[in-house]
Design a protein around this motif. Sequence first.
Motif, PDB file in Angstrom:
ATOM      1  N   LEU A 137       5.713  14.193   3.595  1.00 49.45           N
ATOM      2  CA  LEU A 137       4.643  13.392   4.171  1.00 49.45           C
ATOM      3  C   LEU A 137       4.421  12.156   3.306  1.00 49.45           C
ATOM      4  N   GLU A 138       4.292  11.000   3.936  1.00 45.05           N
ATOM      5  CA  GLU A 138       4.129   9.752   3.205  1.00 45.05           C
ATOM      6  C   GLU A 138       2.688   9.566   2.741  1.00 45.05           C
ATOM      7  N   GLU A 139       2.519   8.756   1.701  1.00 40.84           N
ATOM      8  CA  GLU A 139       1.212   8.524   1.102  1.00 40.84           C
ATOM      9  C   GLU A 139       0.212   7.951   2.104  1.00 40.84           C
ATOM     10  N   ASN A 140      -0.958   8.583   2.193  1.00 40.23           N
ATOM     11  CA  ASN A 140      -2.088   8.126   2.996  1.00 40.23           C
ATOM     12  C   ASN A 140      -1.758   8.030   4.485  1.00 40.23           C
ATOM     13  N   HIS A 141      -0.770   8.797   4.941  1.00 43.37           N
ATOM     14  CA  HIS A 141      -0.441   8.853   6.355  1.00 43.37           C
ATOM     15  C   HIS A 141      -0.977  10.149   6.950  1.00 43.37           C
ATOM     16  N   ILE A 142      -1.170  10.143   8.260  1.00 43.21           N
ATOM     17  CA  ILE A 142      -1.717  11.289   8.976  1.00 43.21           C
ATOM     18  C   ILE A 142      -0.661  11.823   9.935  1.00 43.21           C
ATOM     19  N   TYR A 143      -0.519  13.165   9.960  1.00 46.70           N
ATOM     20  CA  TYR A 143       0.516  13.816  10.749  1.00 46.70           C
ATOM     21  C   TYR A 143      -0.097  14.880  11.648  1.00 46.70           C
ATOM     22  N   SER A 144       0.579  15.114  12.778  1.00 45.40           N
ATOM     23  CA  SER A 144       0.099  16.131  13.710  1.00 45.40           C
ATOM     24  C   SER A 144       1.274  16.660  14.530  1.00 45.40           C
ATOM     25  N   GLY A 145       1.147  17.925  14.957  1.00 44.23           N
ATOM     26  CA  GLY A 145       2.128  18.512  15.863  1.00 44.23           C
ATOM     27  C   GLY A 145       3.047  19.501  15.193  1.00 44.23           C
ATOM     28  N   SER A 146       3.931  20.078  15.995  1.00 43.58           N
ATOM     29  CA  SER A 146       4.922  21.049  15.518  1.00 43.58           C
ATOM     30  C   SER A 146       6.276  20.730  16.168  1.00 43.58           C
ATOM     31  N   PRO A 147       7.201  20.169  15.385  1.00 46.65           N
ATOM     32  CA  PRO A 147       7.041  19.740  13.984  1.00 46.65           C
ATOM     33  C   PRO A 147       6.145  18.507  13.886  1.00 46.65           C
ATOM     34  N   ALA A 148       5.530  18.341  12.728  1.00 47.93           N
ATOM     35  CA  ALA A 148       4.551  17.276  12.545  1.00 47.93           C
ATOM     36  C   ALA A 148       5.208  15.902  12.624  1.00 47.93           C
ATOM     37  N   LYS A 149       4.514  14.999  13.318  1.00 49.48           N
ATOM     38  CA  LYS A 149       4.962  13.613  13.441  1.00 49.48           C
ATOM     39  C   LYS A 149       3.857  12.682  12.936  1.00 49.48           C
ATOM     40  N   ASP A 150       4.268  11.522  12.456  1.00 53.07           N
ATOM     41  CA  ASP A 150       3.348  10.535  11.910  1.00 53.07           C
ATOM     42  C   ASP A 150       2.533   9.890  13.031  1.00 53.07           C
ATOM     43  N   ILE A 151       1.209  10.037  12.972  1.00 48.50           N
ATOM     44  CA  ILE A 151       0.336   9.447  13.987  1.00 48.50           C
ATOM     45  C   ILE A 151      -0.620   8.432  13.365  1.00 48.50           C
ATOM     46  N   THR A 152      -0.257   7.934  12.187  1.00 47.49           N
ATOM     47  CA  THR A 152      -1.121   6.984  11.486  1.00 47.49           C
ATOM     48  C   THR A 152      -1.393   5.743  12.322  1.00 47.49           C
ATOM     49  N   ALA A 153      -0.399   5.302  13.101  1.00 46.76           N
ATOM     50  CA  ALA A 153      -0.578   4.104  13.920  1.00 46.76           C
ATOM     51  C   ALA A 153      -1.691   4.285  14.939  1.00 46.76           C
ATOM     52  N   HIS A 154      -1.972   5.537  15.321  1.00 47.78           N
ATOM     53  CA  HIS A 154      -3.008   5.816  16.317  1.00 47.78           C
ATOM     54  C   HIS A 154      -4.369   6.089  15.669  1.00 47.78           C
ATOM     55  N   LEU A 155      -4.378   6.761  14.493  1.00 44.17           N
ATOM     56  CA  LEU A 155      -5.635   7.192  13.875  1.00 44.17           C
ATOM     57  C   LEU A 155      -6.046   6.368  12.664  1.00 44.17           C
ATOM     58  N   GLY A 156      -5.126   5.607  12.117  1.00 48.55           N
ATOM     59  CA  GLY A 156      -5.419   4.882  10.882  1.00 48.55           C
ATOM     60  C   GLY A 156      -5.173   5.752   9.656  1.00 48.55           C
ATOM     61  N   LEU A 157      -5.508   5.223   8.484  1.00 50.45           N
ATOM     62  CA  LEU A 157      -5.291   5.921   7.223  1.00 50.45           C
ATOM     63  C   LEU A 157      -6.388   6.952   6.974  1.00 50.45           C
ATOM     64  N   GLN A 158      -6.091   7.967   6.112  1.00 44.59           N
ATOM     65  CA  GLN A 158      -7.139   8.899   5.717  1.00 44.59           C
ATOM     66  C   GLN A 158      -8.173   8.200   4.820  1.00 44.59           C
ATOM     67  N   PHE A 159      -7.709   7.346   3.893  1.00 46.46           N
ATOM     68  CA  PHE A 159      -8.571   6.709   2.905  1.00 46.46           C
ATOM     69  C   PHE A 159      -8.604   5.193   3.089  1.00 46.46           C
ATOM     70  N   ASP A 160      -9.814   4.619   3.028  1.00 44.47           N
ATOM     71  CA  ASP A 160      -9.982   3.203   2.745  1.00 44.47           C
ATOM     72  C   ASP A 160     -10.076   3.050   1.227  1.00 44.47           C
ATOM     73  N   ASP A 161     -10.346   1.850   0.762  1.00 48.75           N
ATOM     74  CA  ASP A 161     -10.421   1.614  -0.685  1.00 48.75           C
ATOM     75  C   ASP A 161     -11.653   0.776  -1.006  1.00 48.75           C
ATOM     76  N   PRO A 162     -12.843   1.403  -1.085  1.00 45.31           N
ATOM     77  CA  PRO A 162     -14.058   0.638  -1.370  1.00 45.31           C
ATOM     78  C   PRO A 162     -14.017   0.024  -2.765  1.00 45.31           C
ATOM     79  N   ASP A 163     -14.632  -1.151  -2.902  1.00 46.54           N
ATOM     80  CA  ASP A 163     -14.643  -1.817  -4.199  1.00 46.54           C
ATOM     81  C   ASP A 163     -15.700  -1.182  -5.103  1.00 46.54           C
ATOM     82  N   LEU A 164     -15.746  -1.653  -6.360  1.00 53.48           N
ATOM     83  CA  LEU A 164     -16.641  -1.060  -7.349  1.00 53.48           C
ATOM     84  C   LEU A 164     -18.098  -1.195  -6.919  1.00 53.48           C
TER      85      LEU A 164
END
Length: 289
Positions: free
Chosen positions: A188-215
Amino acid sequence: MAKQSSKTISKAATPVNLQVRETKKIMLYTQKNAETQIDIGKQTRIGENVTFGPSCKTISIGFGCFLGRDLYIDVEHLTIGDYTTIHHGGIIHGIETSIGHNCWFGHYCIIDSLGGLTRIGNNVGAGAHSQLWSHMKFGDMLAGCRWNSSGSLILEDDVWLVGHSITGPIKAAKRSMLMTGSVAVKDLEENHIYSGSPAKDITAHLGLQFDDPDLEQRQKNFASLKAQYAKETGLSVEAFLDVSSFDPVTANVTQFNLMERTYRPRYTQDEYGFMRFLLYDRAKFVPVN
C-alpha cells in the motif's frame, strides 16, 4: 522505541496474580512456559484469561497499555510500546512481533508472524476481526500448488485497517488506509486509501487519509483540547506545554512537539490522565528521551 518506565518482571509458573500498585488492579494471566521473561509496564491493565503460550520467550509490554480478556499470545518474541490497546479475543502467534506506541486493535484480531517478522509501527489501528498475516500456505506443493509464500509484514506509522480487514505479507506505507472488509495482497502506498477484494487504490475518489495542518493550526487545536480536558475533569493543564524543542532541564511539565508528534514523558498520574483523554482519535504523541 523509546525507553520505557520501570516495569514489573515475572518469571513464574502458571497462573500468575500480579498486583500493580499504580493502578491497584489485579492482573490474572496464564503463563504456559515458566521460563518466559515477561516485562510489564506500569499503568498497564490485563484482562482475565490472557494466556502466554509455550512458545513465548520474551514479552515486553510498555506503559499504560490494555490487553483485553481471552487473548492468546504464543509468539517467541513480542514487544509492545506505550499506550497500546488490544481488545478481547485476539490471537498473536509466530516468531517475532513488534508493535509500536499508541496502537489500537479491535476485538478478535489475529496478528501472525509465522513468516518471520511482523513489524507494526506507531499509531496503527486495526478494527475488529481484522487479520494480519505474514504467510499464505496450505496447498499441496508436491501436487503442484503454486500458492506458498511467507515473509515480513510491515505496517508503518499511522496505518489504519478500518475493520474486518485482511492483509498478507505486505508493506503498508505510513498513513495508508484499508477500508472495511478489504483484502490487501500487494503493498500500500503512503497516505493512499484502498478498498475491495483484492484491494484497489481509491484515493482519487476519496482523497488522502491525512492533510498536513501547519503549526499555527496545530497550536490552536492543542489549546482547544487542553481547555476541553480542563472543563471535563476540573484539572489543571498548566503542566502540558507545546514546544519547538525539548528542554531536558525543565521539570514538572510534559513537553509536546506538535509538528513532530512527540513528547517527553514524566509518567505521572496527571500526564497519564491527559494522554488517555487524547487517545485514540484526538491526538497521538510518541515518547522520546
